[in-house]
Design a protein around this motif. Structure first.
Motif, PDB file in Angstrom:
ATOM      1  N   ASN A   1       5.446  -2.997   6.547  1.00  0.00           N
ATOM      2  CA  ASN A   1       6.330  -2.718   5.401  1.00  0.00           C
ATOM      3  C   ASN A   1       5.767  -3.178   4.056  1.00  0.00           C
ATOM      4  OD1 ASN A   1       8.411  -1.517   6.998  1.00  0.00           O
ATOM      5  ND2 ASN A   1       9.057  -3.574   7.620  1.00  0.00           N
ATOM      6  N   VAL A   2       4.462  -3.117   3.902  1.00  0.00           N
ATOM      7  CA  VAL A   2       3.827  -3.423   2.624  1.00  0.00           C
ATOM      8  C   VAL A   2       2.678  -2.448   2.391  1.00  0.00           C
ATOM      9  CG1 VAL A   2       4.396  -5.895   2.589  1.00  0.00           C
ATOM     10  CG2 VAL A   2       2.262  -5.122   3.657  1.00  0.00           C
TER      11      VAL A   2
ATOM     12  N   THR B   1       9.865  -0.462  -3.864  1.00  0.00           N
ATOM     13  CA  THR B   1       9.772  -1.251  -5.087  1.00  0.00           C
ATOM     14  C   THR B   1       8.304  -1.560  -5.337  1.00  0.00           C
ATOM     15  OG1 THR B   1      11.966  -2.230  -4.867  1.00  0.00           O
ATOM     16  CG2 THR B   1      10.350  -3.482  -6.135  1.00  0.00           C
ATOM     17  N   GLU B   2       7.895  -1.494  -6.596  1.00  0.00           N
ATOM     18  CA  GLU B   2       6.509  -1.763  -6.978  1.00  0.00           C
ATOM     19  C   GLU B   2       6.456  -2.977  -7.902  1.00  0.00           C
ATOM     20  OE1 GLU B   2       2.906   0.306  -9.657  1.00  0.00           O
ATOM     21  OE2 GLU B   2       4.686   1.468  -9.073  1.00  0.00           O
TER      22      GLU B   2
ATOM     23  N   ALA C   1       1.701  -3.915  -5.723  1.00  0.00           N
ATOM     24  CA  ALA C   1       2.190  -4.202  -4.381  1.00  0.00           C
ATOM     25  C   ALA C   1       3.469  -3.406  -4.150  1.00  0.00           C
ATOM     26  CB  ALA C   1       2.456  -5.692  -4.220  1.00  0.00           C
ATOM     27  N   PHE C   2       3.638  -2.863  -2.935  1.00  0.00           N
ATOM     28  CA  PHE C   2       4.789  -2.029  -2.605  1.00  0.00           C
ATOM     29  C   PHE C   2       5.534  -2.587  -1.394  1.00  0.00           C
ATOM     30  CE2 PHE C   2       1.606   0.799  -4.504  1.00  0.00           C
ATOM     31  CZ  PHE C   2       2.350   1.412  -5.501  1.00  0.00           C
ATOM     32  N   SER C   3       6.837  -2.332  -1.360  1.00  0.00           N
ATOM     33  CA  SER C   3       7.680  -2.833  -0.274  1.00  0.00           C
ATOM     34  C   SER C   3       7.818  -1.815   0.855  1.00  0.00           C
ATOM     35  CB  SER C   3       9.077  -3.165  -0.815  1.00  0.00           C
ATOM     36  OG  SER C   3       9.706  -2.002  -1.344  1.00  0.00           O
ATOM     37  N   ASN C   4       6.827  -0.943   0.998  1.00  0.00           N
ATOM     38  CA  ASN C   4       6.851   0.086   2.041  1.00  0.00           C
ATOM     39  C   ASN C   4       5.404   0.401   2.387  1.00  0.00           C
ATOM     40  OD1 ASN C   4       7.013   2.616   3.486  1.00  0.00           O
ATOM     41  ND2 ASN C   4       8.988   3.028   2.523  1.00  0.00           N
TER      42      ASN C   4
END
Length: 281
Positions: A136-137, A158-159, A216-219
């Motif tokens: 998940n990142v 979210t970025e 950085a992303f939350s997916n």
């Protein structure tokens, strides 16, 4: 600079942009050597060769390419019974050179990613970096050319964007229909700015030299929807005209020509920045 002018310019895609020079498949802009004191006439007097000595948009030009995306491996990782099983699969793949626990964001290590007029984005997501599967990142390296604009777009994540090199970015986002204010900030080296999941957001390099940032992303599969391109180029033209409310300016007769002239991200940004940096357009 009024930030709404940036969004309007990006969405309408009428901004002229300079033609960079290709070097080994990558783009080399005309920018200013910030290590020297520049005053008086146009910064364009600084040669591109001298600029390259101080600022490199290319990263490490000798970087070894990352392993090619392996859809079969990702499918196996998604269905693996446990995290330990995923690590075992990845370790086996690392042994035969089809995956790695390390990902190189250098553009030279990602030759399949096309550089654009204003810069480029190298994304380490589940497809390109199989080791992220189930975590998940994701992460991306953003390489902004002088005056480069990453036009309005959205992610299913979210970025958090952090400026990694000397320089300042201007960024902003708009959120849902009940919140009618644009949030925008300038942020510089080692400062971060957050773009909430689903927000339409953008960044621009206001400097006369390249700037690099890390996102950085939350997916693990954040995706990207570039608003102008996907809306104007892929949506039914009658729907677009109705949504914009000015069919007297964009009509079925000129719609295809309008679509064809929307540049791909990254784009060269605002005329005011060209003038400041002595970039021709």
């Amino acid at each position: 600079m009024h930030t709404s002018a940036i969004i309007i310019g990006a969405l309408s895609a009428v901004t002229a942009y300079a033609k960079p020079v290709a070097q080994n498949g990558r783009w080399t802009p005309e920018w200013v050597n910030r290590n020297a004191e520049v005053s008086g006439p146009a910064p364009s007097a600084v040669s591109a060769a001298a600029s390259l000595q101080s600022f490199s948009l290319l990263g490490v030009p000798t970087a070894t390419p990352n392993p090619s995306p392996n859809a079969m491996l990702v499918a196996q990782l998604i269905t693996a019974p446990s995290a330990a099983d995923r690590i075992t699969l990845l370790n086996d793949a690392k042994g035969n050179g089809t995956a790695d626990f390390k990902f190189d964001l250098n553009p030279a290590a990602n030759p399949a990613v096309a550089a654009q007029a204003g810069g480029e984005v190298i994304t380490a997501d589940r497809k390109r970096f199989a080791a992220l599967t189930g975590l998940n990142v994701a992460v991306a390296g953003l390489f902004y050319q002088p005056c480069g604009l990453n036009p309005p777009h959205a992610h299913r994540a979210t970025e958090v964007l952090t400026v990694a090199t000397e320089g300042t970015l201007l960024g902003g986002f708009v959120f849902d229909n009940t919140f009618t204010t644009e949030i925008s900030e300038e942020f510089s080296q080692f400062q971060s700015f957050v773009f909430p999941e689903g927000s339409m957001h953008w960044q621009m390099n206001q400097e006369c030299h390249p700037v690099t940032a890390i996102a950085a992303f939350s997916n693990e599969d954040p995706g990207a929807i570039t608003t102008a391109n996907r809306f104007f180029q892929n949506t039914n033209q009658d729907v677009v005209l109705a949504a914009l409310g000015f069919p007297e300016q964009i009509t079925p007769d000129n719609f295809q020509a309008f679509q064809a002239n929307i540049p791909a991200p990254f784009v060269k940004g605002i005329k005011q920045c060209y003038d400041k940096c002595g970039i021709s357009y």
